[in-house]
Design a protein around this motif. Structure first.
Motif, PDB file in Angstrom:
ATOM      1  N   VAL A 297       0.824  -1.213   0.000  1.00 32.92           N
ATOM      2  CA  VAL A 297       0.000   0.000   0.000  1.00 32.92           C
ATOM      3  C   VAL A 297       0.862   1.269   0.000  1.00 32.92           C
ATOM      4  O   VAL A 297       0.706   2.138  -0.870  1.00 32.92           O
ATOM      5  CB  VAL A 297      -0.977   0.004   1.203  1.00 32.92           C
ATOM      6  CG1 VAL A 297      -1.733   1.330   1.254  1.00 32.92           C
ATOM      7  CG2 VAL A 297      -1.952  -1.151   1.076  1.00 32.92           C
TER       8      VAL A 297
ATOM      9  N   GLY B 229       6.451   9.185   8.096  1.00 32.27           N
ATOM     10  CA  GLY B 229       5.288   8.303   8.258  1.00 32.27           C
ATOM     11  C   GLY B 229       5.328   7.165   7.241  1.00 32.27           C
ATOM     12  O   GLY B 229       6.307   7.028   6.484  1.00 32.27           O
TER      13      GLY B 229
ATOM     14  N   VAL C  83       8.400  17.068   8.924  1.00 35.08           N
ATOM     15  CA  VAL C  83       8.091  16.065   9.950  1.00 35.08           C
ATOM     16  C   VAL C  83       7.605  16.749  11.223  1.00 35.08           C
ATOM     17  O   VAL C  83       7.755  17.968  11.378  1.00 35.08           O
ATOM     18  CB  VAL C  83       9.334  15.197  10.279  1.00 35.08           C
ATOM     19  CG1 VAL C  83       9.775  14.397   9.074  1.00 35.08           C
ATOM     20  CG2 VAL C  83      10.468  16.072  10.797  1.00 35.08           C
TER      21      VAL C  83
ATOM     22  N   LYS D 279      11.991  12.524  14.306  1.00 35.61           N
ATOM     23  CA  LYS D 279      11.523  12.092  12.985  1.00 35.61           C
ATOM     24  C   LYS D 279      12.388  12.695  11.884  1.00 35.61           C
ATOM     25  O   LYS D 279      12.552  12.099  10.810  1.00 35.61           O
ATOM     26  CB  LYS D 279      10.069  12.489  12.778  1.00 35.61           C
ATOM     27  CG  LYS D 279       9.079  11.674  13.601  1.00 35.61           C
ATOM     28  CD  LYS D 279       7.648  12.072  13.237  1.00 35.61           C
ATOM     29  CE  LYS D 279       6.641  11.162  13.899  1.00 35.61           C
ATOM     30  NZ  LYS D 279       5.262  11.477  13.478  1.00 35.61           N
TER      31      LYS D 279
ATOM     32  N   TRP E 257      -4.959   5.300  -4.819  1.00 40.09           N
ATOM     33  CA  TRP E 257      -4.272   4.115  -5.340  1.00 40.09           C
ATOM     34  C   TRP E 257      -5.218   2.923  -5.480  1.00 40.09           C
ATOM     35  O   TRP E 257      -5.131   2.161  -6.448  1.00 40.09           O
ATOM     36  CB  TRP E 257      -3.089   3.735  -4.425  1.00 40.09           C
ATOM     37  CG  TRP E 257      -2.558   2.392  -4.806  1.00 40.09           C
ATOM     38  CD1 TRP E 257      -1.821   2.101  -5.926  1.00 40.09           C
ATOM     39  CD2 TRP E 257      -2.797   1.147  -4.140  1.00 40.09           C
ATOM     40  NE1 TRP E 257      -1.581   0.750  -5.979  1.00 40.09           N
ATOM     41  CE2 TRP E 257      -2.166   0.148  -4.906  1.00 40.09           C
ATOM     42  CE3 TRP E 257      -3.472   0.796  -2.971  1.00 40.09           C
ATOM     43  CZ2 TRP E 257      -2.197  -1.194  -4.528  1.00 40.09           C
ATOM     44  CZ3 TRP E 257      -3.503  -0.542  -2.598  1.00 40.09           C
ATOM     45  CH2 TRP E 257      -2.870  -1.516  -3.372  1.00 40.09           C
TER      46      TRP E 257
HETATM   47  N1  LIG Z   1      -4.462   8.196  -1.496  1.00 40.75           N
HETATM   48  C1  LIG Z   1      -4.223   6.930  -1.247  1.00 40.75           C
HETATM   49  O1  LIG Z   1      -4.403   6.069  -2.101  1.00 40.75           O
HETATM   50  C2  LIG Z   1      -3.716   6.568   0.119  1.00 40.75           C
HETATM   51  C3  LIG Z   1      -3.159   5.300   0.371  1.00 40.75           C
HETATM   52  C4  LIG Z   1      -2.658   5.047   1.662  1.00 40.75           C
HETATM   53  C5  LIG Z   1      -2.730   6.031   2.651  1.00 40.75           C
HETATM   54  N2  LIG Z   1      -3.326   7.224   2.353  1.00 40.75           N
HETATM   55  C6  LIG Z   1      -3.442   8.285   3.364  1.00 40.75           C
HETATM   56  O2  LIG Z   1      -2.159   8.776   3.675  1.00 40.75           O
HETATM   57  C7  LIG Z   1      -2.174   9.302   4.988  1.00 40.75           C
HETATM   58  C8  LIG Z   1      -1.004   8.740   5.771  1.00 40.75           C
HETATM   59  O3  LIG Z   1      -1.159   7.333   5.928  1.00 40.75           O
HETATM   60  P1  LIG Z   1       0.002   6.463   6.633  1.00 40.75           P
HETATM   61  O4  LIG Z   1      -0.485   5.045   6.631  1.00 40.75           O
HETATM   62  O5  LIG Z   1       1.299   6.830   6.052  1.00 40.75           O
HETATM   63  O6  LIG Z   1      -0.109   7.010   8.125  1.00 40.75           O
HETATM   64  P2  LIG Z   1       1.035   7.305   9.213  1.00 40.75           P
HETATM   65  O7  LIG Z   1       2.186   6.388   9.050  1.00 40.75           O
HETATM   66  O8  LIG Z   1       0.324   7.312  10.520  1.00 40.75           O
HETATM   67  O9  LIG Z   1       1.523   8.769   8.858  1.00 40.75           O
HETATM   68  C9  LIG Z   1       0.703   9.890   9.088  1.00 40.75           C
HETATM   69  C10 LIG Z   1       1.571  11.034   9.558  1.00 40.75           C
HETATM   70  O10 LIG Z   1       0.819  12.225   9.410  1.00 40.75           O
HETATM   71  C11 LIG Z   1       1.316  13.185  10.311  1.00 40.75           C
HETATM   72  N3  LIG Z   1       0.225  13.879  10.985  1.00 40.75           N
HETATM   73  C12 LIG Z   1      -0.004  15.193  10.954  1.00 40.75           C
HETATM   74  N4  LIG Z   1      -1.067  15.520  11.677  1.00 40.75           N
HETATM   75  C13 LIG Z   1      -1.545  14.373  12.194  1.00 40.75           C
HETATM   76  C14 LIG Z   1      -2.646  14.042  13.040  1.00 40.75           C
HETATM   77  N5  LIG Z   1      -3.494  15.002  13.489  1.00 40.75           N
HETATM   78  N6  LIG Z   1      -2.867  12.747  13.388  1.00 40.75           N
HETATM   79  C15 LIG Z   1      -2.054  11.760  12.912  1.00 40.75           C
HETATM   80  N7  LIG Z   1      -0.993  12.020  12.102  1.00 40.75           N
HETATM   81  C16 LIG Z   1      -0.729  13.309  11.754  1.00 40.75           C
HETATM   82  C17 LIG Z   1       2.230  12.452  11.304  1.00 40.75           C
HETATM   83  O11 LIG Z   1       3.583  12.751  10.905  1.00 40.75           O
HETATM   84  P3  LIG Z   1       4.362  14.056  11.474  1.00 40.75           P
HETATM   85  O12 LIG Z   1       4.274  13.950  12.971  1.00 40.75           O
HETATM   86  O13 LIG Z   1       5.728  13.869  10.957  1.00 40.75           O
HETATM   87  O14 LIG Z   1       3.646  15.244  10.917  1.00 40.75           O
HETATM   88  C18 LIG Z   1       1.959  10.986  11.024  1.00 40.75           C
HETATM   89  O15 LIG Z   1       3.091  10.178  11.275  1.00 40.75           O
HETATM   90  C19 LIG Z   1      -3.532   8.944   5.598  1.00 40.75           C
HETATM   91  O16 LIG Z   1      -4.385  10.067   5.501  1.00 40.75           O
HETATM   92  C20 LIG Z   1      -4.024   7.836   4.699  1.00 40.75           C
HETATM   93  O17 LIG Z   1      -5.424   7.747   4.681  1.00 40.75           O
HETATM   94  C21 LIG Z   1      -3.798   7.504   1.126  1.00 40.75           C
END
Ligand SMILES: NC(=O)c1ccc[n+]([C@@H]2O[C@H](COP(=O)([O-])OP(=O)(O)OC[C@H]3O[C@@H](n4cnc5c(N)ncnc54)[C@H](OP(=O)(O)O)[C@@H]3O)[C@@H](O)[C@H]2O)c1
Length: 331
Positions: free
Chosen positions: A127, A155, A176, A181, A269
């Motif tokens: 993913v 992230g 970040v 981070k 995606w």
């Molecule tokens: N478009 C697509 O096809 C697709 C596919 C997969 C995921 N996504 C999306 O991509 C995003 C990230 O997913 P991920 O799996 O990479 O998640 P993740 O590992 O939890 O990363 C998210 C990061 O966002 C930042 N962040 C900023 N404000 C936040 C808040 N209020 N709560 C939580 N995190 C916050 C944090 O980094 P910092 O502390 O460094 O700011 C956190 O580590 C999600 O919105 C997900 O739905 C989209």
């Protein structure tokens, strides 16, 4: 033959992961025509799992349902007409409903796990890396030498985007949430790292690029991150909307898009496997090649045992994790 029963985590009511999930015993599913039964080794937790628990994801399965959207496991059974996969082969795959000891997936949603990656690393290759690959290469048409601004660069999808952009010869500015981070984003190849809340993102990008701005923006955060990006994007830049981890879906400022000559591009995606499987095959081949050559390497924050799976999602919901949190289901 697998045991007839298996354990599976299910969302039985909507809410935060610790309240929403229960560990249930279910029948092992039987693969239908074109489907494959997989014995799960590990599941990488994704932010969409948190959204699924809350009922805030774009897909809203009927309760109760099994979350988990990507796994690594072994082929345990083949449905009618499946060719190209053999029982015992270690595979990767993505589909809602894999946070369980066994899962059935369409054969087309499975691909061989790169031999060089252990289960924890391999679990996260589908993913996050395909999302980053499609955002950068398919949607933004990234070119070597361009500047890429990656939000949430430590992230899950963010770190994948940093590694893939560097592998493509681009120059990366990461944003970040903490100094710890920042180190992770730098190690992954970000040339410049800005800390949200401490550094001025717009000024930092303009300084790093000598006024040019970011040619490509990878934004999984939304809200203020999106707004800042519109102020430091280059002429003919491409801002890819990937997600809203910050909780706010921004409105696109159409007048500003026109005046500054940039594009705002969406990336979902999950639509590609059904509509353009040919490009998914291309992404898989490139990711396998890069993983085997050491050009990309999923970063694992920590591993939790299957019985503690809700803790993995709670950690993601808190926003403090680096790279991936992985649920070890079996070895
Ligand atoms: N478009 C697509 O096809 C697709 C596919 C997969 C995921 N996504 C999306 O991509 C995003 C990230 O997913 P991920 O799996 O990479 O998640 P993740 O590992 O939890 O990363 C998210 C990061 O966002 C930042 N962040 C900023 N404000 C936040 C808040 N209020 N709560 C939580 N995190 C916050 C944090 O980094 P910092 O502390 O460094 O700011 C956190 O580590 C999600 O919105 C997900 O739905 C989209």
């Amino acid at each position: 033959m697998p045991d007839p029963r298996m354990r599976a985590w299910r969302v039985t009511r909507l809410g935060e992961p610790a309240d929403a999930l229960t560990l249930d015993e279910l029948d092992v599913p039987v693969p239908g025509p074109g489907e494959v039964l997989v014995r799960t080794r590990a599941v990488a937790a994704n932010f969409p799992d948190v959204l699924l628990c809350r009922g805030e994801y774009q897909v809203k399965p009927e309760l109760p349902f099994v979350p988990g959207i990507e796994l690594v496991g072994d082929v345990a059974g083949l449905g009618e007409g499946v060719t190209g996969l053999r029982v015992g082969e270690r595979v990767l795959g993505s589909k809602i409903g894999v946070l369980s000891e066994y899962a059935v997936l369409p054969a087309a949603d499975l691909w061989p796990a790169p031999a060089g990656l252990d289960d924890a690393a391999a679990a996260g290759l589908t993913v996050a890396y395909q999302t980053a690959w499609f955002a950068l290469h398919r949607r933004a048409r990234l070119q070597a030498g361009e500047w890429v601004l990656v939000h949430a660069a430590a992230g899950g999808v963010g770190l994948a985007a940093v590694q893939l952009a560097v592998a493509a010869g681009a120059r990366v500015i990461g944003v970040v949430g903490s100094p710890a981070k920042a180190e992770v984003a730098r190690t992954a190849g970000a040339e410049v790292v800005l800390v949200r809340g401490a550094d001025d993102i717009v000024a930092g990008v303009k300084t790093a690029t000598a006024g040019h701005g970011a040619d490509v923006v990878f934004d999984p955060v939304g809200g203020d991150a999106f707004t800042a990006s519109t102020k430091c994007i280059a002429f003919e830049g491409r801002l890819v909307v990937v997600g809203f981890a910050g909780g706010t879906i921004p409105a696109v400022p159409a007048g500003h898009v026109l005046v500054k000559n940039y594009s705002v591009i969406g990336l979902h995606w999950g639509m590609y496997p059904g509509i353009r499987p040919d490009i998914v095959d291309q992404a898989r081949a490139e990711l396998t090649q890069l993983a085997d050559a050491g050009g990309i390497r999923p970063v694992v924050d920590h591993i939790v045992p299957f019985a503690d799976a809700p803790q993995a999602l709670t950690a993601l919901a808190g926003g403090g994790t680096v790279g991936r949190v992985v649920v070890q289901v079996a070895s």
